[in-house]
Design a protein around this motif. Structure first.
Motif, PDB file in Angstrom:
ATOM      1  N   ILE A  72      35.325  45.228  31.459  1.00  0.00           N
ATOM      2  CA  ILE A  72      33.961  45.264  30.933  1.00  0.00           C
ATOM      3  C   ILE A  72      33.116  44.331  31.796  1.00  0.00           C
ATOM      4  N   SER A  73      31.965  44.801  32.226  1.00  0.00           N
ATOM      5  CA  SER A  73      31.175  44.015  33.181  1.00  0.00           C
ATOM      6  C   SER A  73      30.135  43.115  32.531  1.00  0.00           C
ATOM      7  N   ASP A  74      29.805  43.354  31.272  1.00  0.00           N
ATOM      8  CA  ASP A  74      28.724  42.599  30.632  1.00  0.00           C
ATOM      9  C   ASP A  74      29.255  41.585  29.617  1.00  0.00           C
ATOM     10  N   GLY A  75      28.435  40.554  29.372  1.00  0.00           N
ATOM     11  CA  GLY A  75      28.706  39.609  28.286  1.00  0.00           C
ATOM     12  C   GLY A  75      29.462  38.363  28.682  1.00  0.00           C
ATOM     13  N   TRP A  76      29.824  38.216  29.966  1.00  0.00           N
ATOM     14  CA  TRP A  76      30.616  37.058  30.390  1.00  0.00           C
ATOM     15  C   TRP A  76      29.726  35.831  30.600  1.00  0.00           C
ATOM     16  N   ASN A  77      30.326  34.653  30.429  1.00  0.00           N
ATOM     17  CA  ASN A  77      29.591  33.418  30.722  1.00  0.00           C
ATOM     18  C   ASN A  77      29.385  33.249  32.227  1.00  0.00           C
ATOM     19  N   ASP A  78      30.333  33.733  33.008  1.00  0.00           N
ATOM     20  CA  ASP A  78      30.183  33.741  34.466  1.00  0.00           C
ATOM     21  C   ASP A  78      31.127  34.804  35.029  1.00  0.00           C
ATOM     22  N   LEU A  79      30.730  35.424  36.152  1.00  0.00           N
ATOM     23  CA  LEU A  79      31.527  36.477  36.796  1.00  0.00           C
ATOM     24  C   LEU A  79      31.290  36.378  38.298  1.00  0.00           C
ATOM     25  N   LEU A  80      32.364  36.453  39.075  1.00  0.00           N
ATOM     26  CA  LEU A  80      32.187  36.466  40.529  1.00  0.00           C
ATOM     27  C   LEU A  80      33.246  37.365  41.176  1.00  0.00           C
ATOM     28  N   TRP A  81      32.938  37.719  42.417  1.00  0.00           N
ATOM     29  CA  TRP A  81      33.843  38.576  43.195  1.00  0.00           C
ATOM     30  C   TRP A  81      34.588  37.713  44.189  1.00  0.00           C
ATOM     31  N   VAL A  82      35.911  37.752  44.095  1.00  0.00           N
ATOM     32  CA  VAL A  82      36.753  37.091  45.093  1.00  0.00           C
ATOM     33  C   VAL A  82      36.993  38.125  46.193  1.00  0.00           C
ATOM     34  N   MET A  83      36.305  37.944  47.318  1.00  0.00           N
ATOM     35  CA  MET A  83      36.389  38.939  48.397  1.00  0.00           C
ATOM     36  C   MET A  83      37.766  38.893  49.058  1.00  0.00           C
ATOM     37  N   PRO A  84      38.159  40.016  49.697  1.00  0.00           N
ATOM     38  CA  PRO A  84      39.488  40.069  50.331  1.00  0.00           C
ATOM     39  C   PRO A  84      39.721  38.918  51.304  1.00  0.00           C
ATOM     40  N   ARG A  85      38.661  38.528  52.043  1.00  0.00           N
ATOM     41  CA  ARG A  85      38.859  37.457  53.025  1.00  0.00           C
ATOM     42  C   ARG A  85      39.083  36.094  52.364  1.00  0.00           C
ATOM     43  N   ASP A  86      38.717  35.986  51.037  1.00  0.00           N
ATOM     44  CA  ASP A  86      38.928  34.716  50.337  1.00  0.00           C
ATOM     45  C   ASP A  86      40.361  34.563  49.843  1.00  0.00           C
ATOM     46  N   ILE A  87      41.115  35.660  49.931  1.00  0.00           N
ATOM     47  CA  ILE A  87      42.499  35.623  49.446  1.00  0.00           C
ATOM     48  C   ILE A  87      43.423  35.409  50.635  1.00  0.00           C
ATOM     49  N   GLN A  88      44.108  34.297  50.640  1.00  0.00           N
ATOM     50  CA  GLN A  88      45.031  33.954  51.725  1.00  0.00           C
ATOM     51  C   GLN A  88      46.446  33.876  51.162  1.00  0.00           C
ATOM     52  N   ASP A  89      47.326  34.728  51.744  1.00  0.00           N
ATOM     53  CA  ASP A  89      48.722  34.779  51.277  1.00  0.00           C
ATOM     54  C   ASP A  89      48.785  34.975  49.763  1.00  0.00           C
ATOM     55  N   GLY A  90      47.871  35.798  49.273  1.00  0.00           N
ATOM     56  CA  GLY A  90      47.864  36.128  47.845  1.00  0.00           C
ATOM     57  C   GLY A  90      47.224  35.075  46.968  1.00  0.00           C
ATOM     58  N   GLY A  91      46.685  34.011  47.581  1.00  0.00           N
ATOM     59  CA  GLY A  91      46.120  32.944  46.757  1.00  0.00           C
ATOM     60  C   GLY A  91      44.655  32.688  47.042  1.00  0.00           C
ATOM     61  N   PHE A  92      43.984  32.085  46.095  1.00  0.00           N
ATOM     62  CA  PHE A  92      42.578  31.707  46.268  1.00  0.00           C
ATOM     63  C   PHE A  92      42.253  30.545  45.324  1.00  0.00           C
ATOM     64  N   VAL A  93      41.166  29.857  45.643  1.00  0.00           N
ATOM     65  CA  VAL A  93      40.624  28.807  44.776  1.00  0.00           C
ATOM     66  C   VAL A  93      39.129  29.040  44.652  1.00  0.00           C
ATOM     67  N   LYS A  94      38.639  29.217  43.426  1.00  0.00           N
ATOM     68  CA  LYS A  94      37.229  29.474  43.190  1.00  0.00           C
ATOM     69  C   LYS A  94      36.760  28.639  41.988  1.00  0.00           C
ATOM     70  N   THR A  95      35.442  28.545  41.856  1.00  0.00           N
ATOM     71  CA  THR A  95      34.887  27.836  40.689  1.00  0.00           C
ATOM     72  C   THR A  95      34.014  28.773  39.874  1.00  0.00           C
ATOM     73  N   LEU A  96      34.113  28.625  38.574  1.00  0.00           N
ATOM     74  CA  LEU A  96      33.257  29.339  37.626  1.00  0.00           C
ATOM     75  C   LEU A  96      32.395  28.308  36.898  1.00  0.00           C
ATOM     76  N   THR A  97      31.157  28.665  36.649  1.00  0.00           N
ATOM     77  CA  THR A  97      30.239  27.737  35.982  1.00  0.00           C
ATOM     78  C   THR A  97      29.813  28.309  34.633  1.00  0.00           C
ATOM     79  N   ILE A  98      30.015  27.499  33.600  1.00  0.00           N
ATOM     80  CA  ILE A  98      29.600  27.887  32.248  1.00  0.00           C
ATOM     81  C   ILE A  98      28.375  27.054  31.889  1.00  0.00           C
TER      82      ILE A  98
END
Length: 361
Positions: free
Chosen positions: A63-89
């Motif tokens: 579901i795309s609506d109603g979230w406190n925060d939503l972001l796209w982790v792009m393919p280039r942000d994923i290294q060896d299956g891992g990523f680190v991102k921040t969400l802001t509420i």
């Protein structure tokens, strides 16, 4: 509450920091660490969301609506299956009554059909601290003034009426009895009949059973005045009493007192002690203080006792030496007589006679 779909042990996972007791009144920045985001499902990267678990918990298209925060982790942000991102509420967007989580999903068109990247991590919101309710306690007495020997009831009213706890009554700074349980906002205590003559100050203190829910409180002082119980002297004497001063000197007075028409009672006729009368008392006292013999047998200037064997034909005479230091020339004195043994009261009173001191004496 919607339960998230179970994650495969070897599938993607996320951890979130901080994740517990988030303060809903401030902005919260969450650091999300993802692992295991590999394979064709991660071709478009991944979506990362934070919000109520009731919005979406896997098992179907994201579901795309109603979230406190939503972001796209792009393919280039994923290294060896891992990523680190921040969400802001944003501040003031979390409801302590709701359940929340951080979730991931395959991105773009795969978010509709691909469920292998669905991962979840719960977060909790700090519950509001509810301040304990203030209370007030008022105290009243069944009487503000009583004679000694009377029983007085203290009553405490605690507001609000649903406050749970006990009331401790205190008199003149000391506890009066054990704490009393409050029921429907009230507690009461009956004071014994041993309150001494004078003014006594009482308070009532409420102690809550759980200080997290109610605060303690103390009443204002309530004063109870205890007065001396009067001794009633009958207007009509039961015997004839006569008194005369036979001698007067610097040492004092010699007073001869005769009591006639004495009738000694049997035990059945003695209401206060239930014992046979044993004789009569004679006392020399100021005229306006006769009733004090009702509380003390030696209240006057001089007292004497005539045992019953000295009473002949209902008559006895006693000679009393009254010390000068017990006398006040400005006062009027009487000789008073009552039946023994016991303090002066209505049933024991025999009579009294004025004592006259001549100028020559």
């Amino acid at each position: 509450m919607v339960t998230p779909a179970a994650q495969a042990a070897d599938g993607p996972s996320v951890t979130v920091s901080p994740s517990e007791n988030l303060d809903p009144t401030v902005e919260n920045v969450l650091t999300v660490t993802g692992t295991g985001f590999t394979g064709p499902a991660a071709a478009n990267g991944a979506y990362l969301v934070v919000g109520k678990t009731s919005i979406w918990a896997g098992g179907g298209p994201l579901i795309s609506d109603g979230w406190n925060d939503l972001l796209w982790v792009m393919p280039r942000d994923i290294q060896d299956g891992g990523f680190v991102k921040t969400l802001t509420i944003p501040a003031n967007t979390l409801d302590p009554a709701e359940s929340y989580h951080v979730a991931t999903s395959a991105a773009h068109g795969l978010s509709v059909t691909e469920r292998s990247l669905d991962a979840f991590f719960p977060i909790t919101v700090a519950q509001p601290v509810v301040a304990p309710t203030a209370t007030s306690t008022t105290l009243s007495a069944s009487a503000a003034s009583v004679e000694e020997g009377s029983v007085v009831t203290l009553s405490a009213n605690v507001a609000p009426a649903d406050a749970v706890g006990t009331v401790t009554f205190s008199g003149d700074g000391s506890p009066a009895g054990s704490p009393v349980q409050v029921e429907a906002g009230t507690a009461s205590l009956a004071l014994g009949s041993d309150l001494g003559v004078g003014n006594h100050s009482f308070t009532a203190s409420f102690t809550p059973a759980d200080p997290a829910f109610f605060l303690s409180s103390v009443s204002a002082e309530t004063v109870i005045s205890v007065t001396e119980k009067p001794t009633t002297v009958p207007e009509s004497p039961k015997a004839k009493v006569s008194a005369s001063v036979t001698d007067a000197s610097a040492k004092g007075l010699q007073v001869s007192t005769t009591i006639e028409n004495i009738v000694l009672r049997a035990a059945a006729d003695v209401p206060d002690t239930g014992k046979d009368d044993q004789g009569v008392y004679v006392g020399i006292i100021e005229k306006d203080r006769v009733k004090e013999y009702g509380s003390s047998a030696d209240a006057g200037a001089k007292e004497d006792f005539a045992y019953k064997t000295f009473i002949k034909d209902g008559k006895v005479t006693r000679n009393l030496e009254v010390p000068a230091d017990k006398l006040d020339r400005s006062k009027e004195y009487v000789a008073v007589s009552w039946l023994a043994h016991g303090l002066l009261n209505d049933s024991r009173y025999l009579g009294q006679a004025d004592i006259a001191v001549t100028p020559a004496q």
